[in-house]
Enzyme design. Structure first.
Site, PDB file in Angstrom:
ATOM      1  N   THR A   1      23.004 108.083 -76.418  1.00 52.28           N
ATOM      2  CA  THR A   1      24.222 107.785 -75.663  1.00 52.28           C
ATOM      3  C   THR A   1      25.400 107.646 -76.607  1.00 52.28           C
ATOM      4  O   THR A   1      25.234 107.360 -77.798  1.00 52.28           O
ATOM      5  CB  THR A   1      24.103 106.457 -74.893  1.00 52.28           C
ATOM      6  OG1 THR A   1      24.130 105.366 -75.827  1.00 52.28           O
ATOM      7  CG2 THR A   1      22.848 106.397 -74.059  1.00 52.28           C
ATOM      8  N   ASP A   2      26.594 107.858 -76.095  1.00 55.70           N
ATOM      9  CA  ASP A   2      27.762 107.330 -76.788  1.00 55.70           C
ATOM     10  C   ASP A   2      27.662 105.804 -76.672  1.00 55.70           C
ATOM     11  O   ASP A   2      26.819 105.273 -75.930  1.00 55.70           O
ATOM     12  CB  ASP A   2      29.044 107.868 -76.145  1.00 55.70           C
ATOM     13  CG  ASP A   2      30.226 107.889 -77.112  1.00 55.70           C
ATOM     14  OD1 ASP A   2      30.149 107.203 -78.155  1.00 55.70           O
ATOM     15  OD2 ASP A   2      31.217 108.581 -76.839  1.00 55.70           O
ATOM     16  N   ALA A   3      28.494 105.084 -77.388  1.00 49.53           N
ATOM     17  CA  ALA A   3      28.371 103.626 -77.440  1.00 49.53           C
ATOM     18  C   ALA A   3      28.414 103.020 -76.041  1.00 49.53           C
ATOM     19  O   ALA A   3      29.334 103.293 -75.264  1.00 49.53           O
ATOM     20  CB  ALA A   3      29.479 103.045 -78.308  1.00 49.53           C
TER      21      ALA A   3
END
Length: 599
Positions: free
Chosen positions: A298-300
């Protein structure tokens, strides 16, 4: 049970599997649990964090600039991180990851490591040099990361920038042509991974046509399905087919043409799922249709595009349900008390598998992908600390690396307009140059780059768009023979400004960020009214050149403005050194625009 790398069958317990699927950040860490806002950089691994990595079989960590303050310190920190992982029951090494894209996004100290001028500057060199600078810059970045013990780089960014108002991607993109983006992105994947660093394509299925930053909100792309496949998805599909990158990072973006299914947010609203949580996008398209079998991260998850709508545990469950392998930054750990949140999260995820909210077979398959990638890149292999330190000091920021950085900056500069052949500037003794820049440090960088190339008697003055005295600025313009103005849009974030010296110098004349473009137009209008010769420089996304054309005799685009050295006296950066050479005629601008400019 320790993992047997020679075994084809996963032998990890369920809690060990869950731990491997978490990528944590320890950007700041405070020993005092009562401190409300911890802003102490974690530069030495505390005992509590080392014990947590071992206890929970954590799969990886992400480093920020706060964690990487020198070669010796970063190397020591990474050795201690891997040692902590070796004490876990699985004994699996850590992914130690970082955002070292180059250009705007670089976490290693710019005065130490080679950060280059970024993707859009690489895109500007494509017509002359093809994929040369994409591959070579990735090789350099990989060499410098690898010798520090960093084994994952969240790059390349292969978003196709189709929106002039994109606040978060813009010059982080190679450009607007999906085919060129794919070729340049593939060259970077090869450059990273052939030199021991796992690449992570981002941000799937594409962040190029948004006008909302997913750090601050939830963007939505309303393209038709056909356009999405032709533009946003095309580079991902091509690179997956040709280079099989180790990782792909998701985007917290709604794509209703791909998946219009909904969720109920924490405040009770029905909303379209972001791509990060869409099984249609992450499994049906990425895994099954594009046949990507690597690791998806995932992105953050602390970004507002997720955290505004989900509690942390539900966010992770939703991403795992969609088919994503690793949750990046699922919770904030800033002190020892926060480690209780990690314990709660892992227990909740284990229970979600046991009660069949998450599929146990999919979790095991996902973990096996993670283990396979660690084995493929032989993350257990490490040089001894002394050898690594000697190598790091020899490799990082070496003369050859800095030379390549300078060459890219120069080859990228693009001449968009040159009325009456103003360039090269015919500078004479006793002339005066007035420089207008987003801040005083950029004024200083250009001035210092010009001084060795112009007659000694030439004088300089500066107006900073962070704050200036109108009366004095108008006087300087009236006295100037040449006005050189730089602009960076979209607006710089606070972290990019580089210092508060502009406001401290003259707070009474501070200008709000949103007013800077109007203030620059007013100053350049004054210059034209005085019949001054004006050079306009687009320092970031070149879309602003159309808005300043009427005030300018000459327009250049650099796609970058980073300053590598700023010790209070000496201020320099590769883009400014390149600009100075082109302004005085010791070099010519060879770059071509990677994006279309209206008018």
């Amino acid at each position: 049970m320790p993992f047997n790398s020679s075994s084809a069958e996963l032998s990890l317990s369920l809690p060990q599997q869950i731990g491997q699927k978490l990528m944590l950040d320890f950007r700041y860490y405070c020993d005092n649990n009562s401190e409300k806002q911890c802003r102490t950089p974690m530069t030495i691994l505390p005992k509590a964090l080392a014990e947590a990595i071992a206890k929970y079989n954590i799969g990886g960590v992400i480093l920020f600039s706060e964690n990487t303050q020198s070669i010796e310190q970063t190397l020591s920190l990474n050795y201690n991180l891997q040692h902590a992982a070796s004490q876990s029951s699985s004994q699996l090494p850590l992914f130690i990851s970082i955002d070292q894209e180059g250009g705007r996004v670089a976490r290693l100290p710019r005065d130490v490591a080679t950060s280059f001028t970024g993707n859009m500057s690489i895109g500007a060199t494509y017509e002359q040099h093809g994929t040369f600078y994409a591959k070579k810059s990735a090789e350099v970045i990989a060499a410098e990361l690898s010798v520090l013990g960093i084994n994952v780089n969240y790059a390349p960014t292969i978003d196709v920038n189709m929106n002039p108002n994109n606040p978060v991607i813009n010059v982080r993109s190679f450009g607007e042509d999906p085919e060129k983006v794919a070729l340049l992105g593939a060259a970077q994947v090869k450059g990273f991974e052939n030199n021991g660093v796992i690449s992570s394509l981002k941000h799937f299925p594409g962040h190029g046509d948004t006008n909302v930053d997913s750090h601050t909100g939830l963007p939505r792309v309303n393209h038709s399905k056909a356009v999405i496949y032709q533009q946003d998805l095309a580079p991902f599909k091509d690179i997956i087919a040709n280079e099989n990158p180790g990782m792909i990072m998701t985007a917290h973006i709604q794509y209703p043409a791909l998946d219009d299914s909904t969720f109920i947010s924490v405040d009770g609203k029905s909303m379209i799922k972001p791509a990060t949580m869409s099984r249609t996008i992450m499994t049906d398209i990425l895994r099954n249709e594009f046949n990507y079998q690597g690791v998806v991260i995932t992105d953050a998850l602390d970004m507002a595009g997720i955290s505004q709508f989900f509690d942390p545990t539900q966010a992770v469950i939703n991403t795992f349900s969609a088919g994503v392998d690793i949750a990046l930054m699922p919770i904030e750990i800033r002190n020892e008390a926060d480690l209780l949140k990690l314990d709660t999260l892992i227990n909740s995820l284990v229970n979600a598998v046991k009660n069949q909210q998450l599929n146990s077979s999919e979790i095991a398959t996902s973990t096996q992908r993670i283990v396979n990638l660690k084995n493929k890149f032989n993350l257990l292999k490490q040089k001894d600390k002394l050898t690594a330190l000697v190598d790091a000091k020899r490799i990082i920021g070496s003369k050859a690396h800095r030379q390549l950085e300078s060459e890219l900056a120069l080859e990228a500069v693009t001449q968009i307009k040159n009325d009456n052949n103003l360039l090269p500037l015919a500078l004479k003794a006793q002339q005066h140059i007035h420089i207008i820049m987003p801040d005083t440090r950029k004024c200083a960088a250009l001035e210092q780059a010009l001084i060795p190339l112009v007659p000694a008697s030439i004088t300089f003055s500066c107006s900073s768009l962070q704050g200036f005295d109108y009366k004095l600025a108008n006087q300087h313009i009236a006295q100037a023979d040449i006005v050189i103005a730089g602009n960076a849009t979209p607006n710089q974030s606070a972290v990019e400004i580089g210092g508060m010296d502009d406001l401290a110098d003259n707070p009474a004349f501070a200008i709000a960020n949103g007013d800077r473009e109007n203030q620059l137009k007013a100053l350049l209008s004054t210059a034209k009214n005085h019949n001054k010769k004006v050079v306009f420089i687009s320092l970031r996304a070149p879309y602003d050149t159309a808005r300043f054309s009427e005030f300018s005799d000459t327009i250049l685009a650099t796609y970058a403005y980073n300053i590598d050295v700023d010790d209070g006296t000496n201020v320099s950066g590769p883009a400014f050194s390149a600009l100075a050479k082109i302004l005085v005629g010791t070099a010519i601008a060879k770059g071509t625009l990677p994006v279309s400019i209206n008018n």
